[in-house]
Design a protein around this motif. Structure first.
Motif, PDB file in Angstrom:
ATOM      1  N   ILE A  54       0.817  -1.222   0.000  1.00 54.57           N
ATOM      2  CA  ILE A  54       0.000   0.000   0.000  1.00 54.57           C
ATOM      3  C   ILE A  54       0.846   1.264   0.000  1.00 54.57           C
ATOM      4  N   GLU A  55       2.127   1.128   0.386  1.00 55.30           N
ATOM      5  CA  GLU A  55       3.002   2.300   0.381  1.00 55.30           C
ATOM      6  C   GLU A  55       3.664   2.511  -0.986  1.00 55.30           C
ATOM      7  N   ASP A  56       3.364   1.630  -1.942  1.00 57.02           N
ATOM      8  CA  ASP A  56       3.875   1.802  -3.299  1.00 57.02           C
ATOM      9  C   ASP A  56       2.961   2.810  -4.014  1.00 57.02           C
ATOM     10  N   GLU A  57       3.324   4.086  -3.892  1.00 55.59           N
ATOM     11  CA  GLU A  57       2.404   5.141  -4.342  1.00 55.59           C
ATOM     12  C   GLU A  57       2.172   5.102  -5.849  1.00 55.59           C
ATOM     13  N   ALA A  58       3.185   4.697  -6.623  1.00 55.18           N
ATOM     14  CA  ALA A  58       3.001   4.651  -8.083  1.00 55.18           C
ATOM     15  C   ALA A  58       1.901   3.644  -8.436  1.00 55.18           C
ATOM     16  N   VAL A  59       1.986   2.447  -7.842  1.00 52.31           N
ATOM     17  CA  VAL A  59       0.992   1.404  -8.146  1.00 52.31           C
ATOM     18  C   VAL A  59      -0.377   1.778  -7.587  1.00 52.31           C
ATOM     19  N   VAL A  60      -0.395   2.279  -6.353  1.00 51.35           N
ATOM     20  CA  VAL A  60      -1.687   2.605  -5.735  1.00 51.35           C
ATOM     21  C   VAL A  60      -2.373   3.732  -6.505  1.00 51.35           C
ATOM     22  N   ARG A  61      -1.616   4.741  -6.887  1.00 50.49           N
ATOM     23  CA  ARG A  61      -2.234   5.857  -7.621  1.00 50.49           C
ATOM     24  C   ARG A  61      -2.730   5.400  -8.986  1.00 50.49           C
ATOM     25  N   ILE A  72     -11.919   3.983  -0.177  1.00 45.91           N
ATOM     26  CA  ILE A  72     -10.896   3.023   0.243  1.00 45.91           C
ATOM     27  C   ILE A  72     -11.304   2.448   1.590  1.00 45.91           C
ATOM     28  N   MET A  73     -11.308   1.125   1.660  1.00 45.96           N
ATOM     29  CA  MET A  73     -11.430   0.445   2.959  1.00 45.96           C
ATOM     30  C   MET A  73     -10.054  -0.109   3.271  1.00 45.96           C
ATOM     31  N   HIS A  74      -9.496   0.348   4.380  1.00 41.05           N
ATOM     32  CA  HIS A  74      -8.086   0.078   4.657  1.00 41.05           C
ATOM     33  C   HIS A  74      -7.917  -0.913   5.814  1.00 41.05           C
ATOM     34  N   PHE A  75      -7.659  -2.179   5.439  1.00 40.37           N
ATOM     35  CA  PHE A  75      -7.464  -3.243   6.422  1.00 40.37           C
ATOM     36  C   PHE A  75      -6.002  -3.646   6.566  1.00 40.37           C
ATOM     37  N   ALA A  76      -5.176  -3.366   5.550  1.00 40.10           N
ATOM     38  CA  ALA A  76      -3.804  -3.878   5.556  1.00 40.10           C
ATOM     39  C   ALA A  76      -3.059  -3.365   6.784  1.00 40.10           C
ATOM     40  N   GLY A  77      -2.274  -4.241   7.394  1.00 43.80           N
ATOM     41  CA  GLY A  77      -1.497  -3.820   8.556  1.00 43.80           C
ATOM     42  C   GLY A  77      -1.044  -5.027   9.346  1.00 43.80           C
ATOM     43  N   SER A  78      -0.268  -4.756  10.384  1.00 44.51           N
ATOM     44  CA  SER A  78       0.200  -5.814  11.273  1.00 44.51           C
ATOM     45  C   SER A  78      -0.637  -5.784  12.540  1.00 44.51           C
ATOM     46  N   SER A 101       1.387   6.996   3.492  1.00 47.52           N
ATOM     47  CA  SER A 101       1.555   6.909   2.030  1.00 47.52           C
ATOM     48  C   SER A 101       0.214   6.691   1.331  1.00 47.52           C
ATOM     49  N   LEU A 102      -0.562   5.775   1.876  1.00 52.13           N
ATOM     50  CA  LEU A 102      -1.868   5.470   1.260  1.00 52.13           C
ATOM     51  C   LEU A 102      -2.760   6.708   1.261  1.00 52.13           C
ATOM     52  N   LEU A 103      -2.744   7.438   2.387  1.00 44.68           N
ATOM     53  CA  LEU A 103      -3.560   8.656   2.477  1.00 44.68           C
ATOM     54  C   LEU A 103      -3.092   9.705   1.477  1.00 44.68           C
ATOM     55  N   GLU A 104      -1.783   9.786   1.292  1.00 46.34           N
ATOM     56  CA  GLU A 104      -1.282  10.745   0.315  1.00 46.34           C
ATOM     57  C   GLU A 104      -1.773  10.382  -1.080  1.00 46.34           C
ATOM     58  N   SER A 105      -1.714   9.104  -1.427  1.00 39.45           N
ATOM     59  CA  SER A 105      -2.234   8.667  -2.730  1.00 39.45           C
ATOM     60  C   SER A 105      -3.717   9.016  -2.852  1.00 39.45           C
ATOM     61  N   ALA A 106      -4.463   8.782  -1.780  1.00 40.00           N
ATOM     62  CA  ALA A 106      -5.906   9.056  -1.800  1.00 40.00           C
ATOM     63  C   ALA A 106      -6.176  10.544  -2.001  1.00 40.00           C
ATOM     64  N   VAL A 107      -5.424  11.371  -1.292  1.00 38.82           N
ATOM     65  CA  VAL A 107      -5.643  12.825  -1.376  1.00 38.82           C
ATOM     66  C   VAL A 107      -5.246  13.340  -2.756  1.00 38.82           C
ATOM     67  N   PRO A 112     -12.768  10.384  -2.345  1.00 34.73           N
ATOM     68  CA  PRO A 112     -13.542  11.148  -1.352  1.00 34.73           C
ATOM     69  C   PRO A 112     -13.869  10.433  -0.029  1.00 34.73           C
ATOM     70  N   HIS A 113     -13.732   9.105   0.033  1.00 32.24           N
ATOM     71  CA  HIS A 113     -14.187   8.395   1.243  1.00 32.24           C
ATOM     72  C   HIS A 113     -13.148   7.364   1.700  1.00 32.24           C
ATOM     73  N   PHE A 114     -12.992   7.253   3.021  1.00 29.48           N
ATOM     74  CA  PHE A 114     -11.961   6.364   3.575  1.00 29.48           C
ATOM     75  C   PHE A 114     -12.497   5.692   4.832  1.00 29.48           C
ATOM     76  N   ILE A 115     -12.391   4.375   4.874  1.00 36.89           N
ATOM     77  CA  ILE A 115     -12.833   3.624   6.061  1.00 36.89           C
ATOM     78  C   ILE A 115     -11.635   2.888   6.629  1.00 36.89           C
ATOM     79  N   PHE A 116     -11.426   3.067   7.927  1.00 37.97           N
ATOM     80  CA  PHE A 116     -10.184   2.599   8.547  1.00 37.97           C
ATOM     81  C   PHE A 116     -10.450   1.561   9.634  1.00 37.97           C
ATOM     82  N   SER A 117      -9.641   0.486   9.609  1.00 34.79           N
ATOM     83  CA  SER A 117      -9.659  -0.550  10.639  1.00 34.79           C
ATOM     84  C   SER A 117      -8.908  -0.063  11.857  1.00 34.79           C
ATOM     85  N   SER A 118      -9.616   0.525  12.792  1.00 31.42           N
ATOM     86  CA  SER A 118      -8.949   0.872  14.039  1.00 31.42           C
ATOM     87  C   SER A 118      -9.270  -0.204  15.082  1.00 31.42           C
ATOM     88  N   THR A 119      -8.951   0.049  16.307  1.00 31.03           N
ATOM     89  CA  THR A 119      -8.986  -1.032  17.289  1.00 31.03           C
ATOM     90  C   THR A 119      -9.321  -0.517  18.689  1.00 31.03           C
TER      91      THR A 119
END
Ligand code: UFG
Length: 330
Positions: A54-61, A72-78, A101-107, A112-119
């Motif tokens: 997800i931090e590969d901005e070229a591919v994500v963009r 974006i629904m963002h689940f990736a993580g440790s 990085s993902l947020l920068e690509s999104a912006v 317009p919309h982002f859903i985040f897996s928090s805890t």
């Protein structure tokens, strides 16, 4: 939506269930997953899989543009708490920096919309049970802090750019797709219900009970176990809310407002399997709060979503059915 939903971590446990919920609701989905802990076979074939970080901005963009991604629904993580204690920089890299990085690509691409897996780990030891969203967030491990830092980025980004978000603070996610299409396949899982169904299918000899002297009715730790399919449905519902009210963002507990102790969970597993799984009573695990239960009034008020599989035996049955499938597959 007029475009697709990008699901990061869509090859993982919770992400793969969100992909199913989105597809079942008629959305088009593109998954971005580096397959480090996820599995390509866990991605429903109706979705497109892009194997990338997800931090590969070229591919994500490029993916955002090519697939006309509108959310974006963002689940990736440790996600392993003890590992975050021994290797904190992994968590600040994979969770905090990668999300930056993902947020920068999104912006930059105007998503317009982002859903985040928090805890619920953002609360640390909660000041009260059930815990509310505006209670203090004082994480007691790097995992919780890495997610809380992401919540802070989201708040600041949404204030500065035309993007709204929903951060869902998950409690203890368990169970599997009731139709048997996905489940928890994680290798070396540490979660109680997963471990108990592994014991039930002979993958382990016994289940350790970590701590019998907590300030809870039976002395074992109490948690709010939420069915993964209910959680996935909550994401779809949250997406609809973000689209309907583009100027508002939300931080919501995702739980059922009820807790079960470790012994109550293991009793349920014994009933469902008609077995007596051996329990090994041990000392407390580092960093475990006695009880963590969601006050879910806010999510029930914000969303039309309602729990459908909140019965503990239902959660265990679905987890067990998936575990048996994994065992057959070998
Ligand atoms: N437990 C045991 N034996 C085990 C595993 C767990 O007794 O083999 C106990 C734990 O001590 C705790 C309860 O079961 O009391 C639940 O433990 P889990 O490891 O299943 O889950 P945690 O509550 O530690 O953490 C999970 C997620 C976090 C999330 C948190 C929120 O891993 O990401 O739920 O409640 F933040």
């Amino acid at each position: 939506l007029n475009g697709k939903v990008m699901v990061t971590g869509g090859a993982g446990y919770i992400g793969s269930h969100a992909v199913l919920a989105l597809l079942d609701a008629g959305y088009e989905v593109v998954v971005v997953d580096n397959l480090v802990t996820g599995f390509d076979w866990a991605v429903d074939p109706r979705a497109t899989l892009v194997t990338a970080a997800i931090e590969d901005e070229a591919v994500v963009r490029a993916t955002i543009r090519d697939h006309k991604v509108r959310a974006i629904m963002h689940f990736a993580g440790s996600v392993v708490v003890p590992e975050s204690v021994s290797d904190p920089l992994k968590y600040y890299r994979n969770n905090t920096a990668a999300t930056r990085s993902l947020l920068e690509s999104a912006v930059v691409e105007g998503v317009p919309h982002f859903i985040f897996s928090s805890t619920a780990a953002t609360y640390g030891t909660p000041v009260k049970v059930p815990v509310q969203e505006n209670d203090p967030t004082v994480p007691i491990n790097p995992y919780g802090m890495s997610k809380l830092m992401t919540e802070a980025m989201l708040r600041d980004v949404a204030a500065a750019h035309p993007i709204n978000y929903c951060a869902l603070r998950y409690f203890n996610v368990a169970g599997a797709d009731p139709q048997g299409r996905s489940g928890q396949s994680t290798v070396g899982a540490t979660h109680l219900i997963k471990i108990a169904v592994e014991a039930a299918t002979g993958k382990r000899a016994a289940v350790s009970v970590f701590g019998t002297d907590f300030d809870t009715p039976d002395g074992t730790g109490v948690r709010d176990y939420i069915h993964v399919s209910d959680l996935a449905a909550a994401h779809v519902s949250a997406l609809e809310l973000l689209v309907a009210e583009p100027s508002k963002s939300h931080t919501l507990n995702a739980g059922y407002n009820r807790g079960f102790s470790v012994n109550e969970v293991l009793d349920a597993v014994d009933r469902v399997t008609n077995m007596t799984i051996e329990r090994r009573y041990e000392g407390r695990r580092a960093g475990d709060p006695a009880a963590l239960v969601a006050d879910n009034a806010a999510i029930l008020a914000a969303l039309p979503w309602r729990p459908e599989r909140d019965d503990l035996e239902t959660i265990v049955k679905d987890a067990l059915a998936w575990e048996r499938k994994l065992a057959e597959r070998g």
